[in-house]
Each structure stands twice: as structure tokens, then as C-alpha cells.
Design an enzyme around this catalytic site. Sequence first.
Site, mmCIF file in Angstrom:
data_model
loop_
_atom_site.group_PDB
_atom_site.id
_atom_site.type_symbol
_atom_site.label_atom_id
_atom_site.label_comp_id
_atom_site.label_asym_id
_atom_site.label_seq_id
_atom_site.Cartn_x
_atom_site.Cartn_y
_atom_site.Cartn_z
ATOM 1 N N LYS A 196 0.764 -1.334 0.250
ATOM 2 C CA LYS A 196 0.003 -0.101 -0.204
ATOM 3 C C LYS A 196 0.644 1.487 0.101
ATOM 4 O O LYS A 196 2.245 0.918 0.303
ATOM 5 C CB LYS A 196 -1.193 0.199 1.409
HETATM 6 C C1 LIG Z 1 -9.633 -3.449 -1.570
HETATM 7 C C2 LIG Z 1 -9.346 -4.270 -0.633
HETATM 8 N N1 LIG Z 1 -9.534 -4.393 0.186
HETATM 9 C C3 LIG Z 1 -9.642 -4.711 1.364
HETATM 10 C C4 LIG Z 1 -8.031 -5.335 1.252
HETATM 11 C C5 LIG Z 1 -7.218 -5.989 2.472
HETATM 12 O O1 LIG Z 1 -6.269 -5.324 3.197
HETATM 13 P P1 LIG Z 1 -5.541 -5.984 4.254
HETATM 14 O O2 LIG Z 1 -4.165 -7.376 3.806
HETATM 15 O O3 LIG Z 1 -5.115 -4.827 5.444
HETATM 16 O O4 LIG Z 1 -6.726 -6.682 5.206
HETATM 17 C C6 LIG Z 1 -7.054 -5.442 0.402
HETATM 18 C C7 LIG Z 1 -5.713 -5.871 0.533
HETATM 19 O O5 LIG Z 1 -5.056 -5.595 -0.240
HETATM 20 C C8 LIG Z 1 -8.142 -4.427 -0.727
HETATM 21 O O6 LIG Z 1 -6.820 -4.773 -1.991
#
Ligand SMILES: Cc1ncc(COP(=O)(O)O)c(C=O)c1O
Length: 405
Positions: A196
Site C-alpha cells: 500500500k
Molecule cells: C480493496 C481491498 N480491500 C481490502 C484489502 C485488505 O487489506 P488488508 O490486507 O490490510 O487486510 C485489500 C488488500 O489488498 C484491498 O485491496
Amino acid sequence: MKVPFSPPDIREQDIEAVVEVLRSGWITSGPVGEKFREALTEFSGTAGTMLLNSATAGLKNALRFLGIGPGDEVIVPAYTYTASASVVAHVGAKIVMVDVEPGDYFPSAQRIRAAITQNTKAIILVDLAGRMVDTAPFYEAIEDAQPLFHPSNALQETLGRIALIIDGAHSLGATGYGMHSGQAGDFTAFSFHAVKNLTTAEGGALTWRTENPLSDQVEHFVKLNTLHGQSKSALEKTNSAGWEYDVLFPGYKENMPDTLAALGYSQLQRYPQMIARRHQIIDSYTQALADLPVTALAHSGTDAQGRSWNSSGHLYLLSLDTLGLAERNQFIEEMFNRGISCNVHYKPLPMLTAYRDLGFKIDDFPNAYEAYCHEVTLPLNTVLDDKQVEYVQETAKEILSRMMK
Ligand SMILES: Cc1ncc(COP(=O)(O)O)c(C=O)c1O
């Protein structure tokens, strides 16, 4: 030349900030996390923030806080990452999936409106690629569906309507519609995963807007729910003679340690410059590819009321309009053979085993499938130097010009 897709942007000051915590004598959730979450609340202009181990935990905590579970329905778009939908399954509610609009990556408010039933308790919208969704028409749809809303607990009754939850995994720092990301939904979850814009290696946050009628109750719940339901944190126990604690309910373990919060806080100090650099790269790619029959997802613009909006510049989504699925894959392979890592955002959820097993069929989501067939994501990150940016765009241009002849 090698161009990785999304390496972390770790500077010397980030390393020093983490080392300082390692040397401090307190490495799990504590004072640095407090500083980071206050800074995030201020940065996003929201009512409060809780640091967690992921955006997934953020979304899940919003659902758990609202007491959403078996018998309830939550609407999610088909064109997203699994975490936007899996959290609904985690709390035992029913995933109601909607297609996106033709030629777009987002569902309209009209489409969401048609999916609302008397069991709908929340809608999850995704700030895909770092672009804030204009939530106004979605709140209108929720308002119009008021007669269908049946609260099943006191919190849902206080909210008085279907909740709007933003999966803002991509959108920290985006602005639009007179707001900052975090201010548009009742709740917004940010991700600080390694790929990110701003990273803590793994991590995330849940934030909630001041207009949320439940805003003074979220922090207490999330703090307990993400630390076993324990009435005192480890630091609180250490800092007083009152060692004794209770466990109020069987909670989860989803907190962020200070070692990681230090990395996030350090990155936040230069985050506006990081976003600006992302936009420079986006503009450069878009200009370079302007003569080809491709459509790049816009990352800035002006809304219907003349207000400018600006994404966080997270992902460069490019639609190869005249190429089909096999050629799209060939393009990715050719880029890889030239040292450039590309990606696809996203393979629609109904194409994945987990969601097929739940009964979803891609034939019911033709627009998501069409978008998927043409989409390729070019590398976009703040480690790229100008030479690499030029290499990516010139290589893409060369390959596409040949393939699209
Ligand atoms: C659109 C979206 N939502 C949620 C997530 C989940 O994030 P995390 O890995 O911090 O739980 C991601 C991760 O790539 C994502 O791209």
C-alpha cells in the site's frame, strides 16, 4: 532494467523510528500507536481511529460493532479484493454481490438500491485504486429504503438506517466531494499492507466520521474486541499496581504493535509528498499512452458541483480496450520478459473458488467480467525513479502499438 510492481518505500528515518521503539523497552501497542492514531484522525478529519492488524480487521470490526450476523445481508461489489466480501462471511451474514456498471469498475447507487431488502444491514463500497466514491447518491438510496430497515439491536436502532462502510484500503489521503477519505462513510477501513501507499508491513485502521451517531461508542468496542475483550491492555496492566482484569466477552486479537505503528507514523510525515509523486507518474503514463486505444482510470477531476477531487494514486488501472483476455495476458507476459511486473485488479469475486462455492456465477456479473478481460495494472510506487517510469511507459507503448496494429 528491473521494475518491481510495488516495493515498500522505506527510508532511513523509517528504520530509525522502528529501531527507537525496539530500544525503548515497550514494543507492542502503546504510546507510539497512540501518536499514530491521533495523527491519522487529524489527517483524515474524522471522529476517531483505531489501529489494527489489517483493513480486513477494520471492516470486520465495523460489522461486529453493529452486531451484523446470521440472517443479515451486506451488499458488496463483485469487482474488488476478497477482503471486501469475506468479512461478511466471517460474521455469518449473507454476501449480496452486485455487478459494476458497463465500462466501469464501480456499481451505481441505482444498482445498489435494487439489491436492498428488509435484511440489508450494511453496504460496503470500495475506493478502488484510491478514488473516493461519491457517497451522496448511496446515502439517498439508503434513505429511500428506510421503510425496509429493521434494526435488530440498540446500536442499529440508534443509527436508524443501513450502514455505509467504505473499504478504503487504497484511499488514505484521497480527497473528493468536499471531504477527505474517511469522512464519507459511516466507517472507513484503511490498509497499511506492504504494497500500500503507506505501509506498516501488515496493518490497518478503522476510522469513523463525526456525523456517525454511534461515533462515541466505537473506540471502546474496538479496543476490547481487538484485545481479547480484556478490560485492560498489557500497558495499562504494567503501568499500575492494578494487575487484575476481566474478560468481558471472547474477543479477537487484532491490535497493531508499536514497532509497526512507528513505521506508519514515520511514513505519514511525508505522505502528502508521496501522493504527489504518484500523481506525477500517473500523468506521465497517461500522456505517454494517449495515442493508443486504451483507457486509463482517472485519478483526478472535477465533480458535478465543480469541486476538484484527487485520488491517493494507489493503482494505475489501464483498460486495453481493443484486446481480449488472451492478449491482455500476453501483454503482461511480454512486460514481465522485459523486467516489468504488472498485475490485474481484479479477478472478479465470482471467478474465485470461494465465491463459486457460495453459489456466485460470473455469468451474472457480465460487466465485472468484461472489465477484468481488458484490465492491466502498471507498476506505480514511490520507489520508481524517472528512468524506470520512462522505461515502463515506453515499453508498454512499444508492445501495445505492435499488438494493437
Ligand atoms: C480493496 C481491498 N480491500 C481490502 C484489502 C485488505 O487489506 P488488508 O490486507 O490490510 O487486510 C485489500 C488488500 O489488498 C484491498 O485491496
